[in-house]
Design a protein around this motif. Structure first.
Motif, PDB file in Angstrom:
ATOM      1  N   CYS A  64       0.796  -1.231   0.000  1.00 34.46           N
ATOM      2  CA  CYS A  64       0.000   0.000   0.000  1.00 34.46           C
ATOM      3  C   CYS A  64       0.824   1.275   0.000  1.00 34.46           C
ATOM      4  O   CYS A  64       0.303   2.344  -0.324  1.00 34.46           O
ATOM      5  CB  CYS A  64      -0.921   0.021   1.223  1.00 34.46           C
ATOM      6  N   PHE A  65       2.093   1.190   0.391  1.00 32.24           N
ATOM      7  CA  PHE A  65       2.866   2.401   0.644  1.00 32.24           C
ATOM      8  C   PHE A  65       4.060   2.518  -0.304  1.00 32.24           C
ATOM      9  O   PHE A  65       4.397   1.594  -1.031  1.00 32.24           O
ATOM     10  CB  PHE A  65       3.349   2.410   2.091  1.00 32.24           C
ATOM     11  N   HIS A 123       0.208  -5.011  10.901  1.00 35.26           N
ATOM     12  CA  HIS A 123       1.471  -4.648  10.259  1.00 35.26           C
ATOM     13  C   HIS A 123       2.097  -3.423  10.913  1.00 35.26           C
ATOM     14  O   HIS A 123       3.329  -3.351  11.039  1.00 35.26           O
ATOM     15  CB  HIS A 123       1.239  -4.393   8.771  1.00 35.26           C
ATOM     16  N   GLN A 124       1.274  -2.462  11.320  1.00 36.37           N
ATOM     17  CA  GLN A 124       1.820  -1.296  12.013  1.00 36.37           C
ATOM     18  C   GLN A 124       2.456  -1.713  13.344  1.00 36.37           C
ATOM     19  O   GLN A 124       3.548  -1.264  13.693  1.00 36.37           O
ATOM     20  CB  GLN A 124       0.716  -0.265  12.265  1.00 36.37           C
ATOM     21  N   GLU A 125       1.794  -2.605  14.082  1.00 37.95           N
ATOM     22  CA  GLU A 125       2.342  -3.107  15.342  1.00 37.95           C
ATOM     23  C   GLU A 125       3.653  -3.854  15.112  1.00 37.95           C
ATOM     24  O   GLU A 125       4.639  -3.657  15.830  1.00 37.95           O
ATOM     25  CB  GLU A 125       1.349  -4.051  16.016  1.00 37.95           C
ATOM     26  N   LEU A 126       3.648  -4.741  14.117  1.00 40.94           N
ATOM     27  CA  LEU A 126       4.823  -5.571  13.869  1.00 40.94           C
ATOM     28  C   LEU A 126       5.991  -4.725  13.375  1.00 40.94           C
ATOM     29  O   LEU A 126       7.152  -4.967  13.741  1.00 40.94           O
ATOM     30  CB  LEU A 126       4.487  -6.652  12.843  1.00 40.94           C
ATOM     31  N   THR A 127       5.710  -3.722  12.556  1.00 39.60           N
ATOM     32  CA  THR A 127       6.757  -2.836  12.063  1.00 39.60           C
ATOM     33  C   THR A 127       7.441  -2.119  13.222  1.00 39.60           C
ATOM     34  O   THR A 127       8.676  -2.025  13.280  1.00 39.60           O
ATOM     35  CB  THR A 127       6.170  -1.810  11.077  1.00 39.60           C
ATOM     36  N   ASP A 128       6.644  -1.630  14.143  1.00 36.51           N
ATOM     37  CA  ASP A 128       7.191  -0.969  15.325  1.00 36.51           C
ATOM     38  C   ASP A 128       8.098  -1.920  16.098  1.00 36.51           C
ATOM     39  O   ASP A 128       9.218  -1.575  16.511  1.00 36.51           O
ATOM     40  CB  ASP A 128       6.043  -0.481  16.207  1.00 36.51           C
ATOM     41  N   TRP A 326       3.098   9.301   3.132  1.00 42.32           N
ATOM     42  CA  TRP A 326       2.259   8.119   2.938  1.00 42.32           C
ATOM     43  C   TRP A 326       3.096   6.864   3.177  1.00 42.32           C
ATOM     44  O   TRP A 326       3.791   6.372   2.302  1.00 42.32           O
ATOM     45  CB  TRP A 326       1.676   8.119   1.526  1.00 42.32           C
ATOM     46  N   GLY A 327       3.056   6.360   4.394  1.00 45.16           N
ATOM     47  CA  GLY A 327       3.842   5.185   4.728  1.00 45.16           C
ATOM     48  C   GLY A 327       3.505   4.685   6.120  1.00 45.16           C
ATOM     49  O   GLY A 327       2.803   5.347   6.895  1.00 45.16           O
ATOM     50  N   VAL A 328       4.005   3.503   6.456  1.00 49.57           N
ATOM     51  CA  VAL A 328       3.848   2.967   7.800  1.00 49.57           C
ATOM     52  C   VAL A 328       4.664   3.843   8.751  1.00 49.57           C
ATOM     53  O   VAL A 328       5.818   4.167   8.466  1.00 49.57           O
ATOM     54  CB  VAL A 328       4.339   1.507   7.869  1.00 49.57           C
ATOM     55  N   GLN A 329       4.075   4.215   9.868  1.00 50.05           N
ATOM     56  CA  GLN A 329       4.755   5.112  10.796  1.00 50.05           C
ATOM     57  C   GLN A 329       5.928   4.403  11.465  1.00 50.05           C
ATOM     58  O   GLN A 329       5.810   3.270  11.939  1.00 50.05           O
ATOM     59  CB  GLN A 329       3.783   5.615  11.856  1.00 50.05           C
ATOM     60  N   ALA A 330       7.065   5.086  11.500  1.00 52.98           N
ATOM     61  CA  ALA A 330       8.246   4.547  12.175  1.00 52.98           C
ATOM     62  C   ALA A 330       8.203   4.918  13.650  1.00 52.98           C
ATOM     63  O   ALA A 330       7.694   5.987  14.015  1.00 52.98           O
ATOM     64  CB  ALA A 330       9.514   5.098  11.537  1.00 52.98           C
ATOM     65  N   TRP A 342      10.480   2.992   4.876  1.00 53.75           N
ATOM     66  CA  TRP A 342      10.617   2.730   3.443  1.00 53.75           C
ATOM     67  C   TRP A 342       9.858   1.443   3.131  1.00 53.75           C
ATOM     68  O   TRP A 342       9.875   0.481   3.909  1.00 53.75           O
ATOM     69  CB  TRP A 342      12.097   2.603   3.081  1.00 53.75           C
ATOM     70  N   CYS A 343       9.190   1.414   1.985  1.00 52.71           N
ATOM     71  CA  CYS A 343       8.274   0.305   1.697  1.00 52.71           C
ATOM     72  C   CYS A 343       8.988  -1.039   1.588  1.00 52.71           C
ATOM     73  O   CYS A 343       8.395  -2.077   1.908  1.00 52.71           O
ATOM     74  CB  CYS A 343       7.472   0.589   0.433  1.00 52.71           C
ATOM     75  N   TRP A 344      10.267  -1.064   1.184  1.00 49.64           N
ATOM     76  CA  TRP A 344      10.904  -2.367   0.994  1.00 49.64           C
ATOM     77  C   TRP A 344      11.169  -3.114   2.296  1.00 49.64           C
ATOM     78  O   TRP A 344      10.810  -4.287   2.416  1.00 49.64           O
ATOM     79  CB  TRP A 344      12.182  -2.246   0.160  1.00 49.64           C
ATOM     80  N   PRO A 345      11.779  -2.492   3.323  1.00 47.19           N
ATOM     81  CA  PRO A 345      11.971  -3.277   4.542  1.00 47.19           C
ATOM     82  C   PRO A 345      10.663  -3.745   5.172  1.00 47.19           C
ATOM     83  O   PRO A 345      10.546  -4.903   5.585  1.00 47.19           O
ATOM     84  CB  PRO A 345      12.745  -2.330   5.473  1.00 47.19           C
TER      85      PRO A 345
END
Length: 682
Positions: A64-65, A123-128, A326-330, A342-345
């Motif tokens: 999506c991002f 995904h937001q939780e896991l990314t964090d 427009w991306g998953v929040q770091a 960044w969308c790739w990681p």
């Protein structure tokens, strides 16, 4: 050779199958479908038959991002093709992708997205958790780097908003973006040749920004050992270790031979390096440095003096965050706020997010995902295109290694993430070029293909192409740019896509119909039950054993060839036997079927069962229809947990006593694998 389900091939107890993530800015063309999704689906369907559906998770979702989505949305709005929000834009493309995958029978357990539905929340939780884990392990570095800035549009440019020529030596791509080209090569933004802003068409300038980077170069030793293990594994496709090794070389700069004088004037001012004369026939000499940092310092000095150069593939710090809204929040680390990932990681751990979301939908405990991604008796098979091997084969293994046994979601892990098995396919070409919706010749979409072919014809053709071995041209006659309109309309010009379809619509279809019609004609609608002729049982069991080994190596084109041979052999047994019986007994339905007639039907129903099992991952709809008319339970009929001695294994006790099993009556001229209406002569 006798079939032994536990011999030789050791299958995992649980498995995840991934099929990449299509960008949320476009529909799916045949390259997405035939190059990744259908191979992954066939393998996932096989695993469900082989180890049990409850033990398999087939996951994917829309990416999506990232800047490709940003840029696609901007262009769509500017062209008046879309008027909603970027969220609505991504959702519309996701819905279109999901519809096409459903049309092609792609049996995903979940298809949501990195920002869609419950999977997006997970995904937001896991990314964090992932980024905090990498930070706490000391593998993240905060670095100030130069980023492209469009002074006319007054904005930083990301990814696809910059385009130039790739600076990597030997790469001829003219689709180089901010820090990677369309062939997957990574480089520093400042090295991009002839950059142009896609927003304003002007030459952007470089301005400093701060972002988090994963210290990928420090994992050089681990990656070299990892690639050595891959090279020693005969079941790993050669393109995987071969491509990974390309990124493990020393940091090198290549300079044209005619610029040797200019180089010599500044050589002493460059960081310590080794200069090597051009090899025979080569046009450039090389400068090898001890580190990426030293090479970048040299590149800046060379650029300042107007000396053009190219760089080698090597390990560079892997960017984790970016400055795009427009991306998953770091997570906020060391006071760095407002960054996105960044969308790739984040796309590398997105399949874990999808697995968790799929398990949540089943009401399973949150920790269940570890039994699929961490356990020793589990395996993750990631189907990808060869262009993405840098991310899945270099960056991902290093990050998995960096995390070690650190807990995710605040829970301790007893086992680290397992390294995944990469099933990399070569390019699926359209004519002579790589399938690309941004190319001059547009490849057909999934919907367009279905106007000319059935789903089962296309699935069989894609799987037979042999993308595991080399890039292969997909040349559907109605869309072949090499053919004239007259040639496309000429029935004498063969359509290569229909080659495998002929096996389905003619041979396999005829075998299934012959068995069922003969059961109705001579055995009152019953399939006779009894021992199978030794030669035929042994031949079928040999095919089962070989098929199991081919699937273990994910050699799907060889699977198609083996199934083709078995079906044609079975049909010949039927045809020869039926002719022999007709010559001896006549064509009329017998009042009391002879033993020879009964044995022929026992043999051919058995061979039909084995053929249908082997073809089930390839053409599931037709095979499940055969199972339905044979009136067996699908879960049992498509299970590999049998000895395959005869069809008696599938029957009830009273049927064994009677020596027969009632099948459903087949309508006249019924087709299990019908042709597409456009292929039927009027």
């Amino acid at each position: 050779m006798r079939w032994n389900k536990d011999a030789d091939m050791v299958w995992p107890h649980r498995a995840v199958v991934t099929a990449g993530m299509p960008y949320g800015n476009k529909p799916l063309h045949f390259g997405h479908i035939g190059g990744v999704f259908i191979p992954a689906d066939a393998f996932a369907r096989f695993l469900r038959d082989r180890i049990g559906a409850q033990n398999v998770r087939f996951v994917s979702g829309t990416d999506c991002f990232g800047s490709p989505i940003n840029e696609g949305y901007r262009k769509a709005v500017e062209a008046g093709a879309f008027s909603g929000s970027i969220e609505e834009y991504v959702q519309a493309n996701h819905d279109a992708q999901a519809a096409v995958l459903e049309q092609f029978g792609v049996s995903l357990d979940i298809f949501q997205g990195s920002g869609i539905g419950h999977a997006g929340e997970v995904h937001q939780e896991l990314t964090d958790a992932f980024i905090r884990g990498l930070y706490e392990q000391g593998t993240l570095q905060l670095a100030s780097t130069l980023q492209f800035y469009d002074t006319q549009a007054d904005t930083f440019l990301n990814g696809r908003q910059v385009q130039g020529h790739c600076p990597v030596q030997g790469c001829r791509s003219e689709h180089g973006y901010a820090d990677e080209c369309d062939l997957g090569h990574q480089y520093q933004p400042a090295d991009l040749i002839n950059p142009i802003s896609t927003i304003s068409g002007t030459v952007p300038e470089m301005r400093p920004v701060s972002n988090w980077y994963f210290d990928l170069p420090s994992f050089s030793g681990f990656l070299k050992a990892h690639v050595a293990e891959l090279e020693a594994d005969e079941e790993v496709r050669g393109v995987v270790p071969q491509t990974i090794k390309e990124f493990l070389g020393a940091p090198i700069v290549f300079v044209k031979n005619e610029l040797a004088g200019e180089y010599e004037r500044i050589a002493a001012d460059l960081p310590p390096h080794t200069m090597r004369e051009a090899e025979r026939g080569k046009q450039s000499f090389s400068l090898e440095f001890d580190s990426v940092e030293a090479r970048e310092e040299a590149c800046a000095a060379l650029s300042k003096c107007g000396i053009r150069f190219r760089t080698s593939k090597t390990l560079v710090p892997f960017r984790i965050t970016g400055n795009i809204e427009w991306g998953v929040q770091a997570p906020v680390l060391d006071g760095q706020e407002g960054l996105t990932v960044w969308c790739w990681p984040e796309s590398l751990w997105a399949p874990i997010s999808f697995t968790i979301a799929a398990n949540d939908a089943l009401g399973l405990p949150r920790n269940t995902w570890r039994s699929f991604w961490c356990a020793d008796d589990a395996e993750v098979y990631q189907f990808i295109g060869q262009d993405n091997l840098y991310f899945y084969g270099v960056a991902q293994p290093a990050m998995w290694e960096a995390l070690g046994k650190r807990g995710v979601f605040g829970l301790p892990d007893s086992q680290p993430l397992r390294q995944t098995r990469l099933v990399a396919n070569h390019h699926l070409l359209f004519g002579k070029t790589k399938a690309s919706s941004s190319g001059a010749v547009k490849p057909p979409s999934g919907e367009e293909l279905l106007e000319h072919y059935t789903v089962e014809q296309l699935r069989a053709h894609f799987l037979a192409l042999g993308l595991a071995q080399k890039a292969v041209a997909f040349s559907p006659k109605p869309f072949d740019p090499a053919l004239s309109d007259e040639q496309r309309a000429d029935t004498r010009v063969a359509d290569p896509v229909q080659k495998e379809g002929a096996l389905l619509t003619n041979v396999f279809n005829r075998l299934a119909r012959s068995c069922l019609y003969e059961a109705a004609r001579s055995f009152d609608g019953y399939m006779p039950i009894g021992p199978v002729t030794d030669e035929y049982r042994e031949g079928a069991q040999k095919a089962l054993q070989a098929y199991d080994g081919l699937m273990h190596r994910v050699e799907l084109h060889s699977v198609m060839q083996l199934a083709d041979e078995l079906i044609r052999w079975a049909q010949k047994i039927w045809a020869d036997g039926a002719k022999r019986i007709a010559d001896a007994e006549g064509d009329d339905a017998p009042d009391a079927p002879s033993e020879e007639r009964r044995q022929l039907l026992c043999d051919c129903f058995y061979l039909l069962r084995v053929a249908t099992l082997l073809m089930h991952p390839i053409c599931p709809k037709g095979c499940e229809t055969i199972c339905d008319y044979l009136d067996f339970d699908e879960a049992e009929f498509f299970s590999w947990n049998f000895d395959f001695e005869s069809n008696a294994e599938l029957c009830e006790g009273y049927e064994l006593e009677e020596g027969r099993h009632l099948v459903r009556p087949l309508p006249p001229r019924f087709d299990f694998f019908p042709k597409h209406p456009s292929q039927i002569k009027r």
